[in-house]
Scaffold this motif. Structure first.
Motif, mmCIF file in Angstrom:
data_model
loop_
_atom_site.group_PDB
_atom_site.id
_atom_site.type_symbol
_atom_site.label_atom_id
_atom_site.label_comp_id
_atom_site.label_asym_id
_atom_site.label_seq_id
_atom_site.Cartn_x
_atom_site.Cartn_y
_atom_site.Cartn_z
ATOM 1 N N TRP A 129 7.331 -1.557 -1.648
ATOM 2 C CA TRP A 129 6.514 -2.783 -1.659
ATOM 3 C C TRP A 129 7.243 -3.937 -2.337
ATOM 4 O O TRP A 129 6.879 -5.086 -2.187
ATOM 5 C CB TRP A 129 5.156 -2.516 -2.293
ATOM 6 C CG TRP A 129 4.357 -1.613 -1.414
ATOM 7 C CD1 TRP A 129 4.044 -0.315 -1.646
ATOM 8 C CD2 TRP A 129 3.839 -1.929 -0.114
ATOM 9 N NE1 TRP A 129 3.361 0.212 -0.578
ATOM 10 C CE2 TRP A 129 3.215 -0.759 0.375
ATOM 11 C CE3 TRP A 129 3.848 -3.065 0.690
ATOM 12 C CZ2 TRP A 129 2.608 -0.700 1.632
ATOM 13 C CZ3 TRP A 129 3.232 -3.016 1.940
ATOM 14 C CH2 TRP A 129 2.620 -1.845 2.391
ATOM 15 N N LEU A 185 -0.744 -6.670 1.654
ATOM 16 C CA LEU A 185 0.672 -6.519 2.034
ATOM 17 C C LEU A 185 0.815 -5.502 3.165
ATOM 18 O O LEU A 185 0.124 -4.482 3.183
ATOM 19 C CB LEU A 185 1.495 -6.062 0.827
ATOM 20 C CG LEU A 185 1.572 -7.026 -0.359
ATOM 21 C CD1 LEU A 185 2.407 -6.410 -1.479
ATOM 22 C CD2 LEU A 185 2.143 -8.381 0.070
ATOM 23 N N ASN A 206 -0.939 -2.193 1.840
ATOM 24 C CA ASN A 206 -1.183 -2.175 0.394
ATOM 25 C C ASN A 206 -1.957 -3.471 0.124
ATOM 26 O O ASN A 206 -1.352 -4.526 -0.013
ATOM 27 C CB ASN A 206 0.180 -2.120 -0.322
ATOM 28 C CG ASN A 206 0.047 -2.172 -1.829
ATOM 29 O OD1 ASN A 206 -0.980 -2.572 -2.363
ATOM 30 N ND2 ASN A 206 1.121 -1.802 -2.526
HETATM 31 C C1 LIG Z 1 1.201 -1.915 -3.889
HETATM 32 O O1 LIG Z 1 2.147 -2.928 -4.180
HETATM 33 C C2 LIG Z 1 2.378 -3.122 -5.579
HETATM 34 C C3 LIG Z 1 3.371 -4.270 -5.693
HETATM 35 O O2 LIG Z 1 2.882 -5.405 -5.040
HETATM 36 C C4 LIG Z 1 2.904 -1.859 -6.198
HETATM 37 O O3 LIG Z 1 3.080 -2.045 -7.595
HETATM 38 C C5 LIG Z 1 1.960 -0.703 -5.948
HETATM 39 O O4 LIG Z 1 2.508 0.507 -6.401
HETATM 40 C C6 LIG Z 1 1.679 -0.585 -4.450
HETATM 41 N N1 LIG Z 1 0.653 0.438 -4.207
HETATM 42 C C7 LIG Z 1 0.870 1.493 -3.455
HETATM 43 C C8 LIG Z 1 -0.295 2.432 -3.283
HETATM 44 O O5 LIG Z 1 1.931 1.711 -2.912
#
Ligand SMILES: *[C@@H]1O[C@H](CO)[C@@H](O)[C@H](O)[C@H]1NC(C)=O
Ligand SMILES: *[C@@H]1O[C@H](CO)[C@@H](O)[C@H](O)[C@H]1NC(C)=O
Length: 267
Positions: free
Chosen positions: A174, A145, A142
């Motif tokens: 996440w 991350l 992500n």
């Molecule tokens: C990526 O991480 C953020 C939090 O850091 C979260 O809000 C978001 O939904 C995540 N995106 C995906 C595609 O999982």
């Protein structure tokens, strides 16, 4: 694994002078046709655009910071022993070179050459010299991350006493900080035939390179060069041209055929 050795070949052609002073063949006026039969990312960066996770090519150096602990993953001593998640700043022990297995599978090589491994029960260490399944990690991403998963489905996570373990069994979110890592790309400067072919995989790499080799330098370029008094070209080729049409993986055959065309155009 990432060394690209250049063999260099000069084609001193029998190009006809049109605008050059008389027919003075004692003078060599040459140009270098780089980025054609050996790929150079800085000459044509767009060749790499279609690679998934294209910032995680083979040889890229990364650092991993635990979101929960706000500490970097560190191979103590540069590798060969324990892995701790206890460093505030990232330096050489905290920098891992990616060996790219597929779009989303990677191995992490430490400074001293060992790989992060899940072969010692639940605790990740840096004790394996040649990577296999226990050293191959599946990345869920992500942006910067990461979740890092083993082939058996468990995820890496940190512990409160700064260890890195492999026993997080459920799908992390996440916001699930113990199993989430922030990746920093510390170096990403290898963009050659190896990275291109490894990054796309054989079929797509063949399509990309076939089109590039066909269009980047053409007979028309040789005609223009000869019209402008150039009577030699220098064409860098990869060592794998010696094995054409079946060079060792991941290199893609066909550069020899294009070199033959250059000889033909040079006459
Ligand atoms: C990526 O991480 C953020 C939090 O850091 C979260 O809000 C978001 O939904 C995540 N995106 C995906 C595609 O999982
Ligand atoms: C997968 O392997 C790792 C390393 O041996 C282990 O820690 C983890 O518990 C295993 N997970 C499953 C679901 O068996």
């Amino acid at each position: 694994m990432d060394a690209v050795v250049l063999a260099v070949l000069a084609v001193v052609g029998k190009l006809r002078f049109v605008f050059a002073d008389k027919d003075d063949f004692t003078k060599v006026r040459a140009v270098n046709l780089g980025g054609w039969l050996v790929v150079e990312g800085w000459i044509k960066p767009s060749l790499f655009d279609g690679i998934p996770n294209g910032d995680m090519l083979d040889g890229v150096q990364v650092q991993l910071k635990s979101v929960a602990l706000q500490k970097y993953v560190s191979a103590v001593g540069g590798g060969g022993g324990n892995v701790n998640v206890d460093q505030d700043a990232a330096s050489t022990w905290e920098t891992f070179k990616l060996w790219r297995v597929s779009d989303s599978e990677f191995q992490f090589r430490c400074l001293n050459g060992q790989f992060l491994t899940a072969s010692n029960q639940d605790v990740i260490s840096a004790t394996t010299d040649s990577p296999g399944d226990s050293e191959t990690f599946y990345i869920e991403r992500n942006n910067t991350l990461l979740h890092i998963k083993l082939l058996n489905g468990s995820y890496l996570q940190v512990t409160n006493n700064n260890q890195l373990t492999s026993n997080h069994r459920s799908q992390p979110g996440w916001g699930d900080d113990m199993a989430t890592f922030q990746m920093t790309i510390a170096a990403n400067n290898l963009h050659g035939d190896y990275q291109l072919a490894n990054g796309y995989g054989p079929a797509q790499a063949k399509a990309v390179l076939t089109e590039h080799r066909k269009s980047f330098v053409t007979g028309n370029d040789f005609f223009l060069l000869s019209q402008n008094g150039v009577n030699a070209v220098r064409i860098p080729v990869g060592w794998w041209i010696a094995y054409d049409p079946d060079p060792p993986a991941p290199f893609i055959g066909g550069s020899l055929e294009n070199l033959d065309r250059a000889f033909y155009w040079a006459q």
